[in-house]
Motif scaffolding. Structure first.
Motif, PDB file in Angstrom:
ATOM      1  N   PRO A  15      39.318  18.788   4.831  1.00 21.67           N
ATOM      2  CA  PRO A  15      38.784  18.051   5.973  1.00 21.67           C
ATOM      3  C   PRO A  15      39.048  16.545   5.877  1.00 21.67           C
ATOM      4  O   PRO A  15      39.062  15.857   6.874  1.00 21.67           O
ATOM      5  CB  PRO A  15      37.277  18.329   5.909  1.00 21.67           C
ATOM      6  CG  PRO A  15      37.142  19.552   5.094  1.00 21.67           C
ATOM      7  CD  PRO A  15      38.300  19.551   4.134  1.00 21.67           C
ATOM      8  N   ALA A  16      39.275  16.037   4.688  1.00 16.16           N
ATOM      9  CA  ALA A  16      39.481  14.603   4.506  1.00 16.16           C
ATOM     10  C   ALA A  16      40.951  14.197   4.616  1.00 16.16           C
ATOM     11  O   ALA A  16      41.261  13.022   4.603  1.00 16.16           O
ATOM     12  CB  ALA A  16      38.943  14.176   3.147  1.00 16.16           C
ATOM     13  N   ALA A  17      41.854  15.161   4.704  1.00 17.05           N
ATOM     14  CA  ALA A  17      43.279  14.832   4.715  1.00 17.05           C
ATOM     15  C   ALA A  17      43.727  14.252   6.048  1.00 17.05           C
ATOM     16  O   ALA A  17      44.692  13.500   6.108  1.00 17.05           O
ATOM     17  CB  ALA A  17      44.110  16.072   4.369  1.00 17.05           C
ATOM     18  N   GLY A  18      43.045  14.620   7.120  1.00 18.12           N
ATOM     19  CA  GLY A  18      43.441  14.124   8.423  1.00 18.12           C
ATOM     20  C   GLY A  18      44.764  14.684   8.905  1.00 18.12           C
ATOM     21  O   GLY A  18      45.476  14.050   9.666  1.00 18.12           O
ATOM     22  N   MET A  19      45.114  15.870   8.437  1.00 18.22           N
ATOM     23  CA  MET A  19      46.407  16.455   8.786  1.00 18.22           C
ATOM     24  C   MET A  19      46.275  17.790   9.515  1.00 18.22           C
ATOM     25  O   MET A  19      47.271  18.469   9.723  1.00 18.22           O
ATOM     26  CB  MET A  19      47.242  16.664   7.515  1.00 18.22           C
ATOM     27  CG  MET A  19      47.554  15.421   6.769  1.00 18.22           C
ATOM     28  SD  MET A  19      49.257  14.896   6.687  1.00 18.22           S
ATOM     29  CE  MET A  19      50.290  16.227   7.079  1.00 18.22           C
ATOM     30  N   GLY A  20      45.077  18.191   9.886  1.00 14.54           N
ATOM     31  CA  GLY A  20      44.886  19.505  10.482  1.00 14.54           C
ATOM     32  C   GLY A  20      45.745  19.753  11.704  1.00 14.54           C
ATOM     33  O   GLY A  20      46.449  20.754  11.795  1.00 14.54           O
ATOM     34  N   GLY A  21      45.715  18.838  12.650  1.00 16.50           N
ATOM     35  CA  GLY A  21      46.520  18.992  13.867  1.00 16.50           C
ATOM     36  C   GLY A  21      48.004  18.953  13.571  1.00 16.50           C
ATOM     37  O   GLY A  21      48.778  19.750  14.101  1.00 16.50           O
ATOM     38  N   SER A  22      48.407  18.033  12.723  1.00 15.92           N
ATOM     39  CA  SER A  22      49.826  17.909  12.370  1.00 15.92           C
ATOM     40  C   SER A  22      50.334  19.165  11.671  1.00 15.92           C
ATOM     41  O   SER A  22      51.425  19.660  11.983  1.00 15.92           O
ATOM     42  CB  SER A  22      50.045  16.702  11.459  1.00 15.92           C
ATOM     43  OG  SER A  22      49.686  15.519  12.113  1.00 15.92           O
ATOM     44  N   LEU A  23      49.553  19.679  10.715  1.00 10.06           N
ATOM     45  CA  LEU A  23      49.982  20.887  10.009  1.00 10.06           C
ATOM     46  C   LEU A  23      50.054  22.079  10.952  1.00 10.06           C
ATOM     47  O   LEU A  23      50.929  22.938  10.807  1.00 10.06           O
ATOM     48  CB  LEU A  23      49.053  21.187   8.835  1.00 10.06           C
ATOM     49  CG  LEU A  23      49.132  20.234   7.657  1.00 10.06           C
ATOM     50  CD1 LEU A  23      48.164  20.657   6.558  1.00 10.06           C
ATOM     51  CD2 LEU A  23      50.543  20.143   7.114  1.00 10.06           C
TER      52      LEU A  23
ATOM     53  N   PHE B 241      25.008  17.593   2.692  1.00 10.49           N
ATOM     54  CA  PHE B 241      25.819  17.857   1.509  1.00 10.49           C
ATOM     55  C   PHE B 241      26.756  19.014   1.819  1.00 10.49           C
ATOM     56  O   PHE B 241      26.359  20.009   2.414  1.00 10.49           O
ATOM     57  CB  PHE B 241      24.923  18.224   0.319  1.00 10.49           C
ATOM     58  CG  PHE B 241      25.681  18.514  -0.937  1.00 10.49           C
ATOM     59  CD1 PHE B 241      26.157  17.483  -1.733  1.00 10.49           C
ATOM     60  CD2 PHE B 241      25.922  19.819  -1.319  1.00 10.49           C
ATOM     61  CE1 PHE B 241      26.860  17.752  -2.892  1.00 10.49           C
ATOM     62  CE2 PHE B 241      26.634  20.094  -2.481  1.00 10.49           C
ATOM     63  CZ  PHE B 241      27.101  19.057  -3.266  1.00 10.49           C
ATOM     64  N   ASP B 242      27.997  18.869   1.436  1.00 12.07           N
ATOM     65  CA  ASP B 242      28.978  19.925   1.658  1.00 12.07           C
ATOM     66  C   ASP B 242      30.052  19.793   0.588  1.00 12.07           C
ATOM     67  O   ASP B 242      30.032  18.853  -0.204  1.00 12.07           O
ATOM     68  CB  ASP B 242      29.584  19.804   3.056  1.00 12.07           C
ATOM     69  CG  ASP B 242      30.201  21.110   3.547  1.00 12.07           C
ATOM     70  OD1 ASP B 242      30.255  22.091   2.767  1.00 12.07           O
ATOM     71  OD2 ASP B 242      30.622  21.154   4.695  1.00 12.07           O
ATOM     72  N   LYS B 243      30.984  20.701   0.575  1.00 12.67           N
ATOM     73  CA  LYS B 243      32.089  20.605  -0.366  1.00 12.67           C
ATOM     74  C   LYS B 243      33.401  20.573   0.402  1.00 12.67           C
ATOM     75  O   LYS B 243      33.480  21.035   1.542  1.00 12.67           O
ATOM     76  CB  LYS B 243      32.080  21.767  -1.356  1.00 12.67           C
ATOM     77  CG  LYS B 243      32.260  23.129  -0.722  1.00 12.67           C
ATOM     78  CD  LYS B 243      32.209  24.212  -1.781  1.00 12.67           C
ATOM     79  CE  LYS B 243      32.386  25.578  -1.137  1.00 12.67           C
ATOM     80  NZ  LYS B 243      32.434  26.636  -2.126  1.00 12.67           N
ATOM     81  N   PHE B 244      34.415  19.996  -0.219  1.00 13.77           N
ATOM     82  CA  PHE B 244      35.736  19.966   0.371  1.00 13.77           C
ATOM     83  C   PHE B 244      36.513  21.167  -0.143  1.00 13.77           C
ATOM     84  O   PHE B 244      36.493  21.462  -1.343  1.00 13.77           O
ATOM     85  CB  PHE B 244      36.467  18.672  -0.010  1.00 13.77           C
ATOM     86  CG  PHE B 244      35.958  17.493   0.760  1.00 13.77           C
ATOM     87  CD1 PHE B 244      36.496  17.177   2.001  1.00 13.77           C
ATOM     88  CD2 PHE B 244      34.948  16.703   0.263  1.00 13.77           C
ATOM     89  CE1 PHE B 244      36.031  16.101   2.725  1.00 13.77           C
ATOM     90  CE2 PHE B 244      34.470  15.617   0.968  1.00 13.77           C
ATOM     91  CZ  PHE B 244      35.015  15.312   2.208  1.00 13.77           C
ATOM     92  N   CYS B 245      37.184  21.856   0.755  1.00 13.26           N
ATOM     93  CA  CYS B 245      37.898  23.075   0.381  1.00 13.26           C
ATOM     94  C   CYS B 245      39.328  23.043   0.910  1.00 13.26           C
ATOM     95  O   CYS B 245      39.616  22.374   1.893  1.00 13.26           O
ATOM     96  CB  CYS B 245      37.204  24.305   0.965  1.00 13.26           C
ATOM     97  SG  CYS B 245      35.528  24.533   0.401  1.00 13.26           S
ATOM     98  N   GLN B 246      40.165  23.781   0.242  1.00 10.40           N
ATOM     99  CA  GLN B 246      41.515  24.025   0.718  1.00 10.40           C
ATOM    100  C   GLN B 246      41.694  25.523   0.891  1.00 10.40           C
ATOM    101  O   GLN B 246      41.108  26.312   0.149  1.00 10.40           O
ATOM    102  CB  GLN B 246      42.567  23.550  -0.299  1.00 10.40           C
ATOM    103  CG  GLN B 246      42.770  22.075  -0.346  1.00 10.40           C
ATOM    104  CD  GLN B 246      43.929  21.704  -1.254  1.00 10.40           C
ATOM    105  OE1 GLN B 246      44.267  22.408  -2.198  1.00 10.40           O
ATOM    106  NE2 GLN B 246      44.534  20.575  -0.962  1.00 10.40           N
ATOM    107  N   ILE B 247      42.534  25.875   1.836  1.00  8.33           N
ATOM    108  CA  ILE B 247      42.906  27.270   2.017  1.00  8.33           C
ATOM    109  C   ILE B 247      44.241  27.469   1.310  1.00  8.33           C
ATOM    110  O   ILE B 247      45.228  26.823   1.637  1.00  8.33           O
ATOM    111  CB  ILE B 247      43.054  27.629   3.513  1.00  8.33           C
ATOM    112  CG1 ILE B 247      41.777  27.334   4.283  1.00  8.33           C
ATOM    113  CG2 ILE B 247      43.491  29.081   3.675  1.00  8.33           C
ATOM    114  CD1 ILE B 247      40.577  28.141   3.837  1.00  8.33           C
TER     115      ILE B 247
END
Length: 110
Positions: free
Chosen positions: A36-44, A8-14
Motif C-alpha cells: 500500500p505504501a509503494a504508490g504503484m497499484g494503478g501503474s502495475l 494499526f495495520d500491517k503492510f503486505c505484498q502479494i
C-alpha cells in the motif's frame, strides 16, 4: 493507549507462483500488490493488463500460451518493484523506539 483514533495495520505484498489458473488471470493488486505504501497499484495494474493483452495478441488468443508468456515475461519486473517497495518500507517504518527518535530528529533519509 487512550487515543480515540488509533489505527494499526500491517503492510503486505502479494507473491504468487503464478498469476493464472485455468482460464482466469489476475492483474494488479489481486496478483502482485507491491504494498500500500509503494504508490504503484494503478501503474502495475495497467502494466500487467498490457502485458496480458500483448501475450494474447502474440499467441493469437491461445490463452494457455498467453498465460505462460504473461507469467514469464512480467515476473522479473514485478519482483524488482516488490523488492524496491520492501527497501522503501524499511526506510520509512522504524522498528524500534530508537529508530523512531532518530527519524523524528533527522527526518527521512533516502
Amino acid at each position: 493507549m487512550n487515543a480515540p483514533n488509533f489505527f494499526f495495520d500491517k503492510f503486505c505484498q502479494i507473491k504468487m507462483p503464478s498469476w493464472t489458473k485455468g482460464r482466469v488471470a489476475l492483474v494488479g493488486d489481486a496478483g502482485y500488490c507491491a504494498s500500500p505504501a509503494a504508490g504503484m497499484g494503478g501503474s502495475l495494474a495497467i502494466i500487467g493488463a498490457t502485458a496480458l493483452a500483448d501475450a494474447f495478441e502474440q499467441h493469437n488468443g491461445n490463452f494457455e500460451l498467453a498465460f505462460e508468456t504473461y507469467n514469464k515475461n512480467l515476473r522479473p519486473f514485478i519482483e524488482e518493484v516488490q523488492t524496491e517497495a520492501v527497501e522503501m518500507l524499511d526506510k520509512l517504518l522504524p522498528r524500534t523506539e530508537e529508530e523512531i527518535k532518530q527519524r523524528n530528529s533527522n527526518g527521512f533519509e533516502f
